[in-house]
Write a protein that holds these residues in place. Structure first.
Motif, PDB file in Angstrom:
ATOM      1  N   ALA A 315       0.829  -1.209   0.000  1.00  0.00           N
ATOM      2  CA  ALA A 315       0.000   0.000   0.000  1.00  0.00           C
ATOM      3  C   ALA A 315       0.861   1.256   0.000  1.00  0.00           C
ATOM      4  CB  ALA A 315      -0.928  -0.009   1.218  1.00  0.00           C
ATOM      5  N   GLN A 316       1.938   1.272   0.762  1.00  0.00           N
ATOM      6  CA  GLN A 316       2.823   2.435   0.803  1.00  0.00           C
ATOM      7  C   GLN A 316       3.508   2.646  -0.547  1.00  0.00           C
ATOM      8  OE1 GLN A 316       3.325   4.713   3.147  1.00  0.00           O
ATOM      9  NE2 GLN A 316       4.801   5.788   1.841  1.00  0.00           N
ATOM     10  N   THR A 317       3.921   1.574  -1.193  1.00  0.00           N
ATOM     11  CA  THR A 317       4.594   1.685  -2.492  1.00  0.00           C
ATOM     12  C   THR A 317       3.654   2.263  -3.540  1.00  0.00           C
ATOM     13  OG1 THR A 317       5.986  -0.215  -1.948  1.00  0.00           O
ATOM     14  CG2 THR A 317       5.823   0.385  -4.271  1.00  0.00           C
ATOM     15  N   ARG A 318       2.402   1.854  -3.504  1.00  0.00           N
ATOM     16  CA  ARG A 318       1.432   2.348  -4.483  1.00  0.00           C
ATOM     17  C   ARG A 318       1.103   3.819  -4.264  1.00  0.00           C
ATOM     18  NH1 ARG A 318      -3.031  -2.596  -4.819  1.00  0.00           N
ATOM     19  NH2 ARG A 318      -1.706  -4.053  -6.026  1.00  0.00           N
ATOM     20  N   ARG A 319       1.093   4.249  -2.992  1.00  0.00           N
ATOM     21  CA  ARG A 319       0.676   5.623  -2.701  1.00  0.00           C
ATOM     22  C   ARG A 319       1.813   6.620  -2.808  1.00  0.00           C
ATOM     23  NH1 ARG A 319      -3.680   5.752   2.269  1.00  0.00           N
ATOM     24  NH2 ARG A 319      -5.251   4.402   1.298  1.00  0.00           N
ATOM     25  N   GLN A 320       2.888   6.378  -2.080  1.00  0.00           N
ATOM     26  CA  GLN A 320       3.945   7.385  -1.992  1.00  0.00           C
ATOM     27  C   GLN A 320       5.322   6.837  -2.343  1.00  0.00           C
ATOM     28  OE1 GLN A 320       3.730   8.794   2.035  1.00  0.00           O
ATOM     29  NE2 GLN A 320       1.617   9.458   1.876  1.00  0.00           N
ATOM     30  N   GLY A 321       5.399   5.581  -2.726  1.00  0.00           N
ATOM     31  CA  GLY A 321       6.702   4.973  -2.931  1.00  0.00           C
ATOM     32  C   GLY A 321       7.222   4.399  -1.629  1.00  0.00           C
ATOM     33  N   ALA A 322       8.147   3.448  -1.726  1.00  0.00           N
ATOM     34  CA  ALA A 322       8.630   2.736  -0.540  1.00  0.00           C
ATOM     35  C   ALA A 322       9.746   3.454   0.191  1.00  0.00           C
ATOM     36  CB  ALA A 322       9.104   1.336  -0.943  1.00  0.00           C
ATOM     37  N   ARG A 323      10.256   4.562  -0.360  1.00  0.00           N
ATOM     38  CA  ARG A 323      11.443   5.174   0.221  1.00  0.00           C
ATOM     39  C   ARG A 323      11.235   5.610   1.662  1.00  0.00           C
ATOM     40  NH1 ARG A 323      13.606  11.043  -0.733  1.00  0.00           N
ATOM     41  NH2 ARG A 323      15.413  10.959   0.651  1.00  0.00           N
ATOM     42  N   VAL A 324      10.048   6.114   1.989  1.00  0.00           N
ATOM     43  CA  VAL A 324       9.810   6.593   3.345  1.00  0.00           C
ATOM     44  C   VAL A 324       9.896   5.457   4.361  1.00  0.00           C
ATOM     45  CG1 VAL A 324       7.299   6.293   3.299  1.00  0.00           C
ATOM     46  CG2 VAL A 324       8.299   8.077   4.732  1.00  0.00           C
ATOM     47  N   LEU A 325       9.694   4.226   3.880  1.00  0.00           N
ATOM     48  CA  LEU A 325       9.757   3.065   4.771  1.00  0.00           C
ATOM     49  C   LEU A 325      11.007   2.226   4.531  1.00  0.00           C
ATOM     50  CD1 LEU A 325       6.030   1.875   4.749  1.00  0.00           C
ATOM     51  CD2 LEU A 325       7.190   3.310   6.418  1.00  0.00           C
ATOM     52  N   GLY A 358       5.343  -4.376  13.085  1.00  0.00           N
ATOM     53  CA  GLY A 358       4.124  -3.718  13.539  1.00  0.00           C
ATOM     54  C   GLY A 358       3.888  -2.400  12.828  1.00  0.00           C
ATOM     55  N   LEU A 359       4.966  -1.676  12.556  1.00  0.00           N
ATOM     56  CA  LEU A 359       4.849  -0.403  11.824  1.00  0.00           C
ATOM     57  C   LEU A 359       4.232  -0.631  10.446  1.00  0.00           C
ATOM     58  CD1 LEU A 359       7.656   2.275  11.664  1.00  0.00           C
ATOM     59  CD2 LEU A 359       6.303   1.714   9.661  1.00  0.00           C
ATOM     60  N   LEU A 360       4.767  -1.591   9.705  1.00  0.00           N
ATOM     61  CA  LEU A 360       4.235  -1.898   8.373  1.00  0.00           C
ATOM     62  C   LEU A 360       2.835  -2.486   8.469  1.00  0.00           C
ATOM     63  CD1 LEU A 360       7.413  -3.452   6.750  1.00  0.00           C
ATOM     64  CD2 LEU A 360       6.397  -1.253   6.204  1.00  0.00           C
ATOM     65  N   ALA A 361       2.610  -3.338   9.476  1.00  0.00           N
ATOM     66  CA  ALA A 361       1.289  -3.939   9.635  1.00  0.00           C
ATOM     67  C   ALA A 361       0.240  -2.892   9.971  1.00  0.00           C
ATOM     68  CB  ALA A 361       1.341  -5.012  10.723  1.00  0.00           C
ATOM     69  N   GLY A 362       0.613  -1.869  10.742  1.00  0.00           N
ATOM     70  CA  GLY A 362      -0.322  -0.786  11.033  1.00  0.00           C
ATOM     71  C   GLY A 362      -0.753  -0.061   9.767  1.00  0.00           C
ATOM     72  N   LYS A 363       0.198   0.198   8.893  1.00  0.00           N
ATOM     73  CA  LYS A 363      -0.148   0.800   7.610  1.00  0.00           C
ATOM     74  C   LYS A 363      -1.020  -0.135   6.786  1.00  0.00           C
ATOM     75  CE  LYS A 363       3.167   4.375   6.444  1.00  0.00           C
ATOM     76  NZ  LYS A 363       2.113   5.268   5.961  1.00  0.00           N
ATOM     77  N   GLY A 364      -0.720  -1.426   6.856  1.00  0.00           N
ATOM     78  CA  GLY A 364      -1.517  -2.381   6.103  1.00  0.00           C
ATOM     79  C   GLY A 364      -2.942  -2.458   6.589  1.00  0.00           C
ATOM     80  N   LEU A 365      -3.152  -2.412   7.894  1.00  0.00           N
ATOM     81  CA  LEU A 365      -4.495  -2.522   8.451  1.00  0.00           C
ATOM     82  C   LEU A 365      -5.303  -1.250   8.260  1.00  0.00           C
ATOM     83  CD1 LEU A 365      -6.546  -4.170  10.032  1.00  0.00           C
ATOM     84  CD2 LEU A 365      -5.444  -3.428  12.150  1.00  0.00           C
ATOM     85  N   VAL A 366      -4.678  -0.097   8.504  1.00  0.00           N
ATOM     86  CA  VAL A 366      -5.414   1.173   8.462  1.00  0.00           C
ATOM     87  C   VAL A 366      -5.509   1.742   7.043  1.00  0.00           C
ATOM     88  CG1 VAL A 366      -5.458   3.561   9.302  1.00  0.00           C
ATOM     89  CG2 VAL A 366      -4.770   1.709  10.830  1.00  0.00           C
ATOM     90  N   GLU A 367      -4.418   1.678   6.303  1.00  0.00           N
ATOM     91  CA  GLU A 367      -4.382   2.342   4.999  1.00  0.00           C
ATOM     92  C   GLU A 367      -4.467   1.374   3.822  1.00  0.00           C
ATOM     93  OE1 GLU A 367      -0.843   4.714   5.007  1.00  0.00           O
ATOM     94  OE2 GLU A 367      -1.319   5.635   6.933  1.00  0.00           O
TER      95      GLU A 367
END
Length: 538
Positions: A315-325, A358-367
């Motif tokens: 989800a992060q890669t599709r929205r803003q790219g993976a660099r922030v993570l 947990g950080l990535l999973a939080g993004k996965g669950l919420v966003e």
């Protein structure tokens, strides 16, 4: 990383949730101490009383005013070294405060757990901006577990199998660290503090931040020196990858990594010297084997947390790219390599890895799975679905906490010691020197070193040199078929001053120490006795 900090109202929420988690991890201990009766004493440990008494034995040495650490679970003569400083220092603190060691241990567990949880949230906030996502990620990084509860219901582990790791792998789960060992919590907190200081600024840390990271790395090296590999290598990998993406070199970051590495050299060389040249500690190191389980155990152990982390990364890669993570992704990737490299400490590198998961999973669950919606009906459904998922991923921890509490209330034998046994050990503590070696079975020896800080022949799977051989020899000592000459040879070999004979020793054989002249009764109860070795009469 995000430039937005954590507001005061967020800290109130974090402190409240952290406090509740710490209370939850303390309930089984309170149940154990409240369940004590005149003939049973709570051991003070829940998952692994062998290591718990090992930590108390280290604290005893600080309590006596020592800083050099010696292995009390083995009879070989050796000089103390500057290891296990965390628990030795806790012993000094207990002496200064006038506290008993078990109380000091529990206070340290509570304080280190709480501080670690605050650091976990601050680390997550460095990479996640929305407050809701931060909170969900925090819960997943601290309270989540795997599918152990489900697999045990569907297909219970056979006697020779590997039980679900979310019930025993302290290195891999934040809540298990809170439930058992203050030094694990301290190590995870220090590791996160290092990462916070060195990567919060894209150009690298300032002089003050770099100095703080260096000092934190030295403190981490005193607790878990092997974690310095992760603490140093991960930021360097991050700056290299980020430099390739931005075509900019983070010279301050690389300089900080070099400074940290140079400052750590003394600790590393000292540890290598101890474990390679000091015979007793070399023997300890040989037995310090913590290999990784097969990959399927990891997959089931992290379960939905791992699935949600993959969804979050996509989800992060599709929205803003993976660099922030990049940083949490590199952390997980590096650990995947380290846990299967050919060395004895494979799974130790799991410490703290639930935080980036947990950080990535939080993004996965919420966003990812349940993105925000303005429609009221969908918003309620989304909130309810998130609560259900959070409850599911926390089930193993809930199951474990409830099970341990029930076991404590029911006075399960594995959690309690007979008062007669404890009284005999306390007599030894009051009437003998800690340097006089005691011969006892494995469980009793473990209790003796932990409860009174005395040296024993046998008592810990790692800190008793040649542990298996000594187990066989002690069993041979108490066997009726063993000759007196063989028993005397063992006593002389280990320079034994006292022999403890209780239920554990009776289970090893029917030898009665009262029948020989070279063992003099010093203390006796119904099923337990302490004998002084008097070889000069032989």
């Amino acid at each position: 990383p995000s430039v937005k900090g954590v507001e005061q109202r967020e800290w109130v929420w974090v402190a409240t949730v952290a406090g509740l988690l710490v209370v939850a991890s303390t309930v089984p201990y309170l149940a154990g101490y409240l369940a004590q009766v005149p003939d049973l004493r709570f051991s003070g440990a829940l998952l692994d009383r062998s290591d718990y008494h090992s930590h108390l034995a280290k604290m005893w040495q600080g309590y006596r005013g020592q800083w050099r650490y010696r292995l009390l679970f083995t009879p070989e003569e050796h000089r103390g070294v500057y290891l296990q400083t965390f628990y030795v220092a806790l012993g000094h603190l207990a002496r200064l405060l006038g506290w008993r060691l078990p109380l000091t241990y529990q206070v340290a567990r509570v304080v280190c757990s709480f501080l670690m949880l605050l650091t976990v949230y601050r680390f997550i906030a460095l990479f996640v901006t929305p407050v809701l996502t931060r909170r969900v990620a925090f819960l997943l990084a601290t309270a989540a577990s795997g599918l152990g509860w489900f697999t045990e219901v569907v297909a219970p582990t056979p006697p020779s199998g590997v039980s679900p790791m979310d019930f025993w792998l302290l290195d891999g789960f934040t809540y298990l660290a809170m439930l058992t060992s203050p030094h694990f919590c301290a190590a995870i907190g220090l590791l996160l503090a290092i990462f916070l200081l060195v990567v919060r600024c894209p150009e690298g840390p300032s002089l003050v931040e770099g100095t703080g990271a260096l000092l934190a790395s030295l403190a981490l090296g005193l607790i878990h020196p092997y974690m310095l590999l992760l603490a140093d290598l991960l930021p360097v990998l991050y700056w290299v990858v980020d430099g390739v993406c931005t075509r900019r070199v983070a010279w301050r970051g690389l300089a900080t990594a070099v400074a940290m590495g140079m400052a750590q050299l003394f600790l590393i060389f000292y540890d290598l010297w101890v474990f390679r040249t000091q015979q007793v500690f070399a023997g300890w190191s040989v037995q310090n084997v913590t290999l990784s389980p097969p990959p399927p155990i990891y997959l089931l152990g992290y379960g939905l947390l791992l699935v949600l982390a993959i969804v979050g990364g996509v989800a992060q890669t599709r929205r803003q790219g993976a660099r922030v993570l990049n940083f949490p992704l590199l952390w997980i990737g590096l650990v995947m390599v380290l846990v299967y490299l050919p060395w004895n400490l494979q799974r130790r590198f799991l410490e703290g890895v639930q935080v980036p998961l947990g950080l990535l999973a939080g993004k996965g669950l919420v966003e990812g799975l349940f993105p925000r919606s303005r429609r009221q009906g969908q918003a309620r459904w989304r909130w309810g679905a998130q609560v259900v998922v959070l409850a599911m991923v926390a089930m193993s921890n809930l199951y474990l906490t409830a099970g341990l509490t029930v076991a404590a209330v029911a006075r399960a034998p594995v959690l309690f010691w007979p008062v007669e046994l404890v009284t005999g050990v306390d007599w030894l503590g009051a009437h003998t020197s800690w340097e006089e070696t005691v011969l006892a079975g494995f469980e009793t020896g473990n209790l003796i070193s932990g409860r009174i800080g005395h040296r024993v022949v046998l008592g810990h799977w790692m800190e008793t040199v040649n542990c298996e051989a000594k187990q066989d020899a002690v069993a041979h000592f108490f066997a009726t078929s063993t000759s007196d000459e063989e028993r005397l040879a063992l006593l002389r070999k280990w320079k034994v001053a006292w022999v403890f004979h209780g239920p554990g020793e009776r289970s090893l054989g029917d030898f009665d120490p009262a029948t020989v002249s070279w063992l003099t009764p010093a203390w006796r109860a119904e099923e337990t006795a302490v004998y002084q070795v008097t070889l000069e009469r032989r």
